[in-house]
Scaffold this active site. Structure first.
Site, PDB file in Angstrom:
ATOM      1  N   CYS A 168      -4.207  -2.056 -10.603  1.00  0.00           N
ATOM      2  CA  CYS A 168      -4.634  -1.525 -11.886  1.00  0.00           C
ATOM      3  C   CYS A 168      -6.070  -1.022 -11.860  1.00  0.00           C
ATOM      4  O   CYS A 168      -6.785  -1.139 -10.869  1.00  0.00           O
ATOM      5  CB  CYS A 168      -4.490  -2.573 -12.979  1.00  0.00           C
ATOM      6  SG  CYS A 168      -5.011  -4.210 -12.505  1.00  0.00           S
ATOM      7  N   GLY A 176      -2.794   3.024 -11.613  1.00  0.00           N
ATOM      8  CA  GLY A 176      -1.664   2.355 -12.256  1.00  0.00           C
ATOM      9  C   GLY A 176      -0.970   3.287 -13.212  1.00  0.00           C
ATOM     10  O   GLY A 176      -1.622   3.916 -14.041  1.00  0.00           O
ATOM     11  N   ASN A 214      -8.319  -6.431 -12.840  1.00  0.00           N
ATOM     12  CA  ASN A 214      -7.888  -5.739 -11.623  1.00  0.00           C
ATOM     13  C   ASN A 214      -8.010  -6.713 -10.471  1.00  0.00           C
ATOM     14  O   ASN A 214      -9.098  -7.210 -10.184  1.00  0.00           O
ATOM     15  CB  ASN A 214      -8.761  -4.502 -11.369  1.00  0.00           C
ATOM     16  CG  ASN A 214      -8.451  -3.845 -10.037  1.00  0.00           C
ATOM     17  OD1 ASN A 214      -7.344  -3.955  -9.525  1.00  0.00           O
ATOM     18  ND2 ASN A 214      -9.430  -3.171  -9.472  1.00  0.00           N
ATOM     19  N   GLY A 215      -6.893  -6.998  -9.788  1.00  0.00           N
ATOM     20  CA  GLY A 215      -6.922  -7.909  -8.659  1.00  0.00           C
ATOM     21  C   GLY A 215      -5.762  -8.875  -8.693  1.00  0.00           C
ATOM     22  O   GLY A 215      -4.752  -8.640  -9.360  1.00  0.00           O
ATOM     23  N   CYS A 254     -12.082  -4.276  -0.326  1.00  0.00           N
ATOM     24  CA  CYS A 254     -10.836  -3.781   0.268  1.00  0.00           C
ATOM     25  C   CYS A 254     -11.077  -2.418   0.916  1.00  0.00           C
ATOM     26  O   CYS A 254     -11.474  -1.460   0.252  1.00  0.00           O
ATOM     27  CB  CYS A 254      -9.759  -3.660  -0.813  1.00  0.00           C
ATOM     28  SG  CYS A 254      -8.246  -2.855  -0.258  1.00  0.00           S
ATOM     29  N   TYR A 271      -7.416   5.194   0.871  1.00  0.00           N
ATOM     30  CA  TYR A 271      -6.379   5.787   0.026  1.00  0.00           C
ATOM     31  C   TYR A 271      -6.543   5.556  -1.469  1.00  0.00           C
ATOM     32  O   TYR A 271      -6.317   6.457  -2.266  1.00  0.00           O
ATOM     33  CB  TYR A 271      -5.006   5.255   0.450  1.00  0.00           C
ATOM     34  CG  TYR A 271      -3.892   5.667  -0.475  1.00  0.00           C
ATOM     35  CD1 TYR A 271      -3.417   6.978  -0.488  1.00  0.00           C
ATOM     36  CD2 TYR A 271      -3.304   4.761  -1.359  1.00  0.00           C
ATOM     37  CE1 TYR A 271      -2.401   7.362  -1.356  1.00  0.00           C
ATOM     38  CE2 TYR A 271      -2.286   5.139  -2.217  1.00  0.00           C
ATOM     39  CZ  TYR A 271      -1.839   6.441  -2.214  1.00  0.00           C
ATOM     40  OH  TYR A 271      -0.841   6.820  -3.078  1.00  0.00           O
ATOM     41  N   SER A 317      -2.317  12.798  -0.064  1.00  0.00           N
ATOM     42  CA  SER A 317      -3.138  11.726   0.481  1.00  0.00           C
ATOM     43  C   SER A 317      -3.793  12.068   1.818  1.00  0.00           C
ATOM     44  O   SER A 317      -4.847  11.544   2.151  1.00  0.00           O
ATOM     45  CB  SER A 317      -2.300  10.459   0.639  1.00  0.00           C
ATOM     46  OG  SER A 317      -1.192  10.707   1.495  1.00  0.00           O
ATOM     47  N   ASP A 371      -1.777  12.015   8.046  1.00  0.00           N
ATOM     48  CA  ASP A 371      -1.714  11.222   6.817  1.00  0.00           C
ATOM     49  C   ASP A 371      -2.703  10.074   6.926  1.00  0.00           C
ATOM     50  O   ASP A 371      -3.197   9.762   8.015  1.00  0.00           O
ATOM     51  CB  ASP A 371      -0.307  10.699   6.579  1.00  0.00           C
ATOM     52  CG  ASP A 371      -0.028  10.419   5.101  1.00  0.00           C
ATOM     53  OD1 ASP A 371      -0.943  10.588   4.268  1.00  0.00           O
ATOM     54  OD2 ASP A 371       1.115  10.036   4.778  1.00  0.00           O
ATOM     55  N   ASP A 372      -2.986   9.432   5.771  1.00  0.00           N
ATOM     56  CA  ASP A 372      -4.010   8.383   5.779  1.00  0.00           C
ATOM     57  C   ASP A 372      -3.457   6.999   6.096  1.00  0.00           C
ATOM     58  O   ASP A 372      -4.199   6.099   6.491  1.00  0.00           O
ATOM     59  CB  ASP A 372      -4.770   8.350   4.450  1.00  0.00           C
ATOM     60  CG  ASP A 372      -3.843   8.156   3.262  1.00  0.00           C
ATOM     61  OD1 ASP A 372      -2.740   7.627   3.445  1.00  0.00           O
ATOM     62  OD2 ASP A 372      -4.222   8.556   2.147  1.00  0.00           O
ATOM     63  N   CYS A 386     -12.524  -6.355   3.484  1.00  0.00           N
ATOM     64  CA  CYS A 386     -11.270  -7.062   3.696  1.00  0.00           C
ATOM     65  C   CYS A 386     -10.396  -6.163   4.569  1.00  0.00           C
ATOM     66  O   CYS A 386     -10.007  -5.072   4.157  1.00  0.00           O
ATOM     67  CB  CYS A 386     -10.562  -7.365   2.373  1.00  0.00           C
ATOM     68  SG  CYS A 386      -8.982  -8.213   2.632  1.00  0.00           S
ATOM     69  N   CYS A 403      -4.978  -6.671   6.095  1.00  0.00           N
ATOM     70  CA  CYS A 403      -3.700  -5.988   6.316  1.00  0.00           C
ATOM     71  C   CYS A 403      -3.624  -5.415   7.729  1.00  0.00           C
ATOM     72  O   CYS A 403      -2.526  -5.160   8.238  1.00  0.00           O
ATOM     73  CB  CYS A 403      -3.479  -4.891   5.275  1.00  0.00           C
ATOM     74  SG  CYS A 403      -4.761  -3.625   5.231  1.00  0.00           S
TER      75      CYS A 403
END
Length: 471
Positions: free
Chosen positions: A17, A44, A118-119, A252, A258, A299, A361-362, A449, A452
């Site tokens: 969001c 969002g 948001n989070g 992040c 992106y 993107s 692409d990203d 962060c 991922c």
């Protein structure tokens, strides 16, 4: 390699969001919030809401849909006040329903508080259980209500003091805008995992997830809210509280890759500049002898531009995106889901036919859209397709507000590079290395962060029963 089965949806990580807040007595704060939310719509698209306070009460309007679908002229006539907060939501936790739409409101002292979040809280289940044991009632399935009720449980003290207690106890990612009938407050978690910035608007102030929202109403960017900081805005001006000791930021990294709008500045870095640099770095790391560089719209455009410029290869629009096939397109069967991607993207035959194409692409998450795009390019007569991705392979789930929580859906978590290349159907595949992403950012790994990519989480997630390394 077994045939991978993934939902045919857009192959991108999705942000939970975006938030916006404004304190500007004498201004049409609801309308300014509307414009700010329109600028944050990319964060969002499931629901939108605005809460306005006039010094005596808080009024809220929210519904499912895009910002332009939720608000009409007659709504603004009912939302008059001196301060407002707004929210756009994509659900990563909780159902996609009006009950989970924000802002959320709760009694506090002799008045009310409204919150936009948001989070994601990694210990939301534990906190929820504690609230229920105290006899509190929860109406929604979102962790944002857990956060609101936890704040409200300290209603015997001032709201800034309650937020300080919450920051000391809660674990997870959160950028908040909170308001009472007379005060606007912004708060960013101690790791600064989700962005939040501060701007000046006349004699008032604005808080927003991204600077593009400040630009949309003509507000002047002041600075980013610091990790572990609370800012309080009211008739006495702005007061900053640095609640937690300074520690390294863990923003992040996908904000730059992106999530954020290219025209935004996140923690001092222009997003557009970063994406161009990632493309240039990709060219240094994996040059190709392609005839043409083609971005995956929209993107991959900036990374493709950086890549093409660095190599001196022509950049051409070899794929067209239909902007009118949106989130509400009906997909009742597998066949129609595949047709949806064909409606979203169409190859430009004159550009790609008989050509060797560097497709840029990203990111690559599930691989479903990329596979369909490559098939369409093959059908259009392309000679070779070389897929270049301006980020590392996504191998681990996110627990901090990005919709990649199921590792089974992550292509790179299940298959080798050669298997992914075969699944997507390309002649070659290259991901930008994490080392070179950090070289572009000119900052140590601890500043972001990167979980991922490498499974090293900046916040302990033991409560989720996961066993990953914690940095």
């Amino acid at each position: 390699m077994k045939k991978a089965v993934f939902p045919l949806e857009e192959d991108k990580p999705r942000e939970e969001c975006g938030v916006f807040g404004i304190y500007a007595p004498g201004e049409d704060v609801a309308r300014h919030t509307y414009y700010g939310l329109c600028a944050l719509q990319h964060r969002g698209q499931e629901s939108a809401g605005i809460a306005v306070a006039n010094g005596h009460e808080i009024k809220i309007h929210k519904n499912m849909g895009l910002v332009t679908e939720v608000f009409a002229e007659d709504i603004f006539k009912q939302l008059k006040g001196n301060l407002a907060i707004g929210h756009v939501r994509y659900s990563t936790t909780g159902e996609s329903s009006i009950a989970n739409a924000q802002p959320l409101i709760s009694p506090y002292n002799s008045g009310s508080i409204a919150l936009a979040h948001n989070g994601h809280l990694v210990d939301a289940v534990v906190v929820r259980s504690g609230l229920l044991k105290k006899g509190l009632t929860l109406q929604t399935t979102s962790d944002s209500e857990v956060l609101l009720k936890f704040i409200a449980s300290f209603s015997s003290i001032s709201l800034p003091d309650a937020l300080k207690k919450c920051m000391a106890k809660l674990r997870g990612a959160y950028s908040l805008v909170v308001m009472t009938e007379k005060q606007l407050i912004g708060m960013r978690d101690r790791r600064g995992m989700r962005p939040l910035c501060l701007g000046r608007f006349g004699k008032g102030y604005v808080l927003a997830s991204e600077t593009c929202a400040l630009d949309s109403i003509g507000a002047e960017f002041i600075r980013d809210i610091k990790p572990g900081e609370i800012v309080c805005i009211d008739e006495n001006g702005l007061n900053s509280l640095q609640v937690t000791p300074a520690c390294h930021r863990s923003l992040c990294i996908f904000e730059y890759i992106y999530l954020a709008r290219p025209d935004s500045i996140i923690d001092g870095e222009q997003v557009k500049t970063v994406r161009l640099a990632l493309g240039r770095q990709l060219a240094r790391e994996c040059p190709t002898h392609a005839d043409v560089v083609v971005p995956v719209p929209d993107s991959g455009k900036l990374a493709a531009l950086g890549y093409a410029t660095a190599l001196g290869t022509p950049l051409q629009e070899g794929l067209k995106k239909n902007l009118w096939v949106g989130r509400n397109f009906i997909q009742p069967t597998q066949i129609l889901r595949e047709k949806t991607i064909k409606l979203k993207f169409r190859p430009v035959k004159e550009v790609v036919q008989s050509k060797s194409v560097a497709l840029v692409d990203d990111s690559l998450v599930r691989g479903t859209t990329g596979r369909q795009i490559v098939k369409m390019l093959r059908d259009a007569g392309v000679k070779e397709v070389h897929l270049l991705v301006s980020s590392p392979p996504i191998r681990y789930p996110c627990y901090f507000g990005i919709d990649i929580s199921d590792r089974k859906q992550l292509l790179a978590a299940r298959y080798s590079l050669e298997e992914i290349k075969s699944y997507i159907g390309v002649d070659s595949l290259h991901y930008l290395s994490l080392e070179n992403v950090l070289q572009v950012m000119q900052a140590p790994a601890e500043e972001f962060c990167l979980a991922c990519f490498n499974g090293e989480y900046p916040i302990e997630i033991a409560a989720l029963g996961k066993c990953y390394k914690i940095i």
